[in-house]
Design a protein around this motif. Sequence first.
Motif, PDB file in Angstrom:
ATOM      1  N   PRO A  38       0.795  -1.235   0.000  1.00 52.64           N
ATOM      2  CA  PRO A  38       0.000   0.000   0.000  1.00 52.64           C
ATOM      3  C   PRO A  38       0.824   1.282   0.000  1.00 52.64           C
ATOM      4  O   PRO A  38       0.316   2.323  -0.351  1.00 52.64           O
ATOM      5  N   ILE A  39       2.098   1.223   0.384  1.00 49.31           N
ATOM      6  CA  ILE A  39       2.884   2.459   0.440  1.00 49.31           C
ATOM      7  C   ILE A  39       3.667   2.726  -0.837  1.00 49.31           C
ATOM      8  O   ILE A  39       4.305   3.753  -0.968  1.00 49.31           O
ATOM      9  N   LEU A  40       3.608   1.810  -1.784  1.00 47.24           N
ATOM     10  CA  LEU A  40       4.373   1.959  -3.029  1.00 47.24           C
ATOM     11  C   LEU A  40       3.402   2.118  -4.203  1.00 47.24           C
ATOM     12  O   LEU A  40       2.573   1.243  -4.444  1.00 47.24           O
ATOM     13  N   PRO A  41       3.487   3.215  -4.933  1.00 49.53           N
ATOM     14  CA  PRO A  41       2.544   3.412  -6.047  1.00 49.53           C
ATOM     15  C   PRO A  41       2.886   2.497  -7.228  1.00 49.53           C
ATOM     16  O   PRO A  41       4.007   2.030  -7.365  1.00 49.53           O
ATOM     17  N   THR A  42       1.929   2.263  -8.077  1.00 45.36           N
ATOM     18  CA  THR A  42       2.143   1.410  -9.240  1.00 45.36           C
ATOM     19  C   THR A  42       2.238   2.222 -10.522  1.00 45.36           C
ATOM     20  O   THR A  42       3.164   2.049 -11.317  1.00 45.36           O
ATOM     21  N   LEU A  90      -6.749   5.689  -3.659  1.00 42.41           N
ATOM     22  CA  LEU A  90      -5.644   4.844  -3.208  1.00 42.41           C
ATOM     23  C   LEU A  90      -4.343   5.629  -3.100  1.00 42.41           C
ATOM     24  O   LEU A  90      -3.598   5.481  -2.128  1.00 42.41           O
ATOM     25  N   ALA A  91      -4.050   6.458  -4.075  1.00 40.20           N
ATOM     26  CA  ALA A  91      -2.802   7.219  -4.062  1.00 40.20           C
ATOM     27  C   ALA A  91      -2.755   8.171  -2.875  1.00 40.20           C
ATOM     28  O   ALA A  91      -1.785   8.194  -2.110  1.00 40.20           O
ATOM     29  N   ILE A  92      -3.807   8.948  -2.703  1.00 41.78           N
ATOM     30  CA  ILE A  92      -3.811   9.931  -1.616  1.00 41.78           C
ATOM     31  C   ILE A  92      -3.908   9.240  -0.257  1.00 41.78           C
ATOM     32  O   ILE A  92      -3.244   9.640   0.701  1.00 41.78           O
ATOM     33  N   GLY A  93      -4.681   8.174  -0.200  1.00 38.45           N
ATOM     34  CA  GLY A  93      -4.791   7.424   1.058  1.00 38.45           C
ATOM     35  C   GLY A  93      -3.475   6.793   1.478  1.00 38.45           C
ATOM     36  O   GLY A  93      -3.085   6.886   2.653  1.00 38.45           O
ATOM     37  N   THR A  94      -2.766   6.169   0.554  1.00 37.70           N
ATOM     38  CA  THR A  94      -1.488   5.547   0.915  1.00 37.70           C
ATOM     39  C   THR A  94      -0.422   6.593   1.237  1.00 37.70           C
ATOM     40  O   THR A  94       0.406   6.378   2.120  1.00 37.70           O
ATOM     41  N   MET A  95      -0.466   7.735   0.543  1.00 37.93           N
ATOM     42  CA  MET A  95       0.475   8.798   0.893  1.00 37.93           C
ATOM     43  C   MET A  95       0.200   9.301   2.309  1.00 37.93           C
ATOM     44  O   MET A  95       1.136   9.551   3.077  1.00 37.93           O
ATOM     45  N   THR A  96      -1.059   9.416   2.662  1.00 37.89           N
ATOM     46  CA  THR A  96      -1.422   9.885   4.000  1.00 37.89           C
ATOM     47  C   THR A  96      -0.979   8.890   5.068  1.00 37.89           C
ATOM     48  O   THR A  96      -0.406   9.282   6.095  1.00 37.89           O
ATOM     49  N   VAL A  97      -1.225   7.621   4.833  1.00 38.13           N
ATOM     50  CA  VAL A  97      -0.798   6.586   5.788  1.00 38.13           C
ATOM     51  C   VAL A  97       0.719   6.601   5.930  1.00 38.13           C
ATOM     52  O   VAL A  97       1.253   6.528   7.046  1.00 38.13           O
ATOM     53  N   GLY A  98       1.428   6.694   4.812  1.00 42.06           N
ATOM     54  CA  GLY A  98       2.883   6.762   4.863  1.00 42.06           C
ATOM     55  C   GLY A  98       3.378   7.977   5.623  1.00 42.06           C
ATOM     56  O   GLY A  98       4.320   7.891   6.422  1.00 42.06           O
ATOM     57  N   LEU A 102       5.539   7.960   9.050  1.00 38.47           N
ATOM     58  CA  LEU A 102       6.775   8.734   9.129  1.00 38.47           C
ATOM     59  C   LEU A 102       6.747   9.693  10.313  1.00 38.47           C
ATOM     60  O   LEU A 102       7.706   9.777  11.087  1.00 38.47           O
ATOM     61  N   THR A 103       5.644  10.400  10.456  1.00 37.52           N
ATOM     62  CA  THR A 103       5.527  11.414  11.498  1.00 37.52           C
ATOM     63  C   THR A 103       5.531  10.797  12.899  1.00 37.52           C
ATOM     64  O   THR A 103       6.199  11.297  13.801  1.00 37.52           O
ATOM     65  N   ILE A 104       4.827   9.703  13.073  1.00 41.27           N
ATOM     66  CA  ILE A 104       4.674   9.108  14.405  1.00 41.27           C
ATOM     67  C   ILE A 104       5.871   8.237  14.795  1.00 41.27           C
ATOM     68  O   ILE A 104       6.351   8.308  15.924  1.00 41.27           O
ATOM     69  N   TYR A 105       6.374   7.427  13.856  1.00 42.43           N
ATOM     70  CA  TYR A 105       7.361   6.417  14.221  1.00 42.43           C
ATOM     71  C   TYR A 105       8.797   6.686  13.766  1.00 42.43           C
ATOM     72  O   TYR A 105       9.725   6.094  14.296  1.00 42.43           O
ATOM     73  N   VAL A 106       9.005   7.539  12.781  1.00 43.35           N
ATOM     74  CA  VAL A 106      10.333   7.661  12.194  1.00 43.35           C
ATOM     75  C   VAL A 106      10.981   9.013  12.455  1.00 43.35           C
ATOM     76  O   VAL A 106      12.147   9.078  12.849  1.00 43.35           O
ATOM     77  N   ALA A 107      10.257  10.064  12.215  1.00 45.88           N
ATOM     78  CA  ALA A 107      10.832  11.413  12.253  1.00 45.88           C
ATOM     79  C   ALA A 107      11.314  11.776  13.654  1.00 45.88           C
ATOM     80  O   ALA A 107      10.645  11.493  14.659  1.00 45.88           O
ATOM     81  N   THR A 108      12.488  12.417  13.688  1.00 46.41           N
ATOM     82  CA  THR A 108      13.030  12.878  14.963  1.00 46.41           C
ATOM     83  C   THR A 108      12.918  14.392  15.111  1.00 46.41           C
ATOM     84  O   THR A 108      13.233  14.925  16.161  1.00 46.41           O
ATOM     85  N   SER A 109      12.528  15.059  14.042  1.00 48.41           N
ATOM     86  CA  SER A 109      12.266  16.500  14.102  1.00 48.41           C
ATOM     87  C   SER A 109      11.021  16.791  13.278  1.00 48.41           C
ATOM     88  O   SER A 109      10.529  15.932  12.563  1.00 48.41           O
ATOM     89  N   PRO A 113       8.736  15.563   8.406  1.00 48.23           N
ATOM     90  CA  PRO A 113       7.299  15.480   8.092  1.00 48.23           C
ATOM     91  C   PRO A 113       6.765  16.726   7.400  1.00 48.23           C
ATOM     92  O   PRO A 113       5.887  16.632   6.540  1.00 48.23           O
ATOM     93  N   LEU A 114       7.303  17.894   7.766  1.00 52.35           N
ATOM     94  CA  LEU A 114       6.854  19.131   7.140  1.00 52.35           C
ATOM     95  C   LEU A 114       7.200  19.146   5.647  1.00 52.35           C
ATOM     96  O   LEU A 114       6.349  19.441   4.807  1.00 52.35           O
ATOM     97  N   ILE A 115       8.426  18.791   5.309  1.00 51.33           N
ATOM     98  CA  ILE A 115       8.860  18.780   3.907  1.00 51.33           C
ATOM     99  C   ILE A 115       8.126  17.691   3.126  1.00 51.33           C
ATOM    100  O   ILE A 115       7.605  17.937   2.035  1.00 51.33           O
ATOM    101  N   VAL A 116       8.070  16.486   3.692  1.00 54.29           N
ATOM    102  CA  VAL A 116       7.362  15.390   3.014  1.00 54.29           C
ATOM    103  C   VAL A 116       5.885  15.730   2.863  1.00 54.29           C
ATOM    104  O   VAL A 116       5.283  15.496   1.805  1.00 54.29           O
ATOM    105  N   GLY A 117       5.292  16.301   3.886  1.00 49.49           N
ATOM    106  CA  GLY A 117       3.880  16.690   3.820  1.00 49.49           C
ATOM    107  C   GLY A 117       3.632  17.729   2.742  1.00 49.49           C
ATOM    108  O   GLY A 117       2.640  17.648   2.006  1.00 49.49           O
ATOM    109  N   ALA A 118       4.524  18.697   2.616  1.00 48.36           N
ATOM    110  CA  ALA A 118       4.369  19.723   1.573  1.00 48.36           C
ATOM    111  C   ALA A 118       4.453  19.100   0.176  1.00 48.36           C
ATOM    112  O   ALA A 118       3.664  19.446  -0.713  1.00 48.36           O
TER     113      ALA A 118
END
Length: 141
Positions: A38-42, A90-98, A102-109, A113-118
């Motif tokens: 779900p996190i990889l587009p086709t 599907l595209a927007i939903g999987t981007m949102t989940v990703g 990223l924001t909850i489990y990976v990012a340390t600052s 998330p701000l750059i990826v979100g933009a």
Amino acid sequence: MDPQDNPTEITVSPFWRYILLAVGWLFLAIGAIGAFLPILPTVPFLLITAWAWSKSSRRLHRWLYRNKTCGPYLVAWNKHGVIPPRAKVLAIGTMTVGWLFLTIYVATSFWVPLIVGAIEVAVSTFILTRPSRAPHAPPSN
């Protein structure tokens, strides 16, 4: 004219032809994996495959566009810039989940998330502004 009917000859050197064939196969494989993750587009990977094969193999390019699974989407995109509603969701939903992952489990600052979100907002805007269906042919008299 459909891309599968493109009569132009392949004009790249044999070296680049093999490179582009390999690129096409690589991105086809990544796109196939994306059909199940779900996190990889086709579709973007299929578009790269179509481009690479359009420069290197008319036979593979034709096969891709005539494929009953992905061919209709590629033709709709190529002819009318269409992204079907299901693909948009599907595209927007999987981007949102990703992004949430990223924001909850990976990012340390907050910067990542701000750059990826933009970037994802820009991509989502592009997706949402594409037509969802091909225009109807005008009625014949």
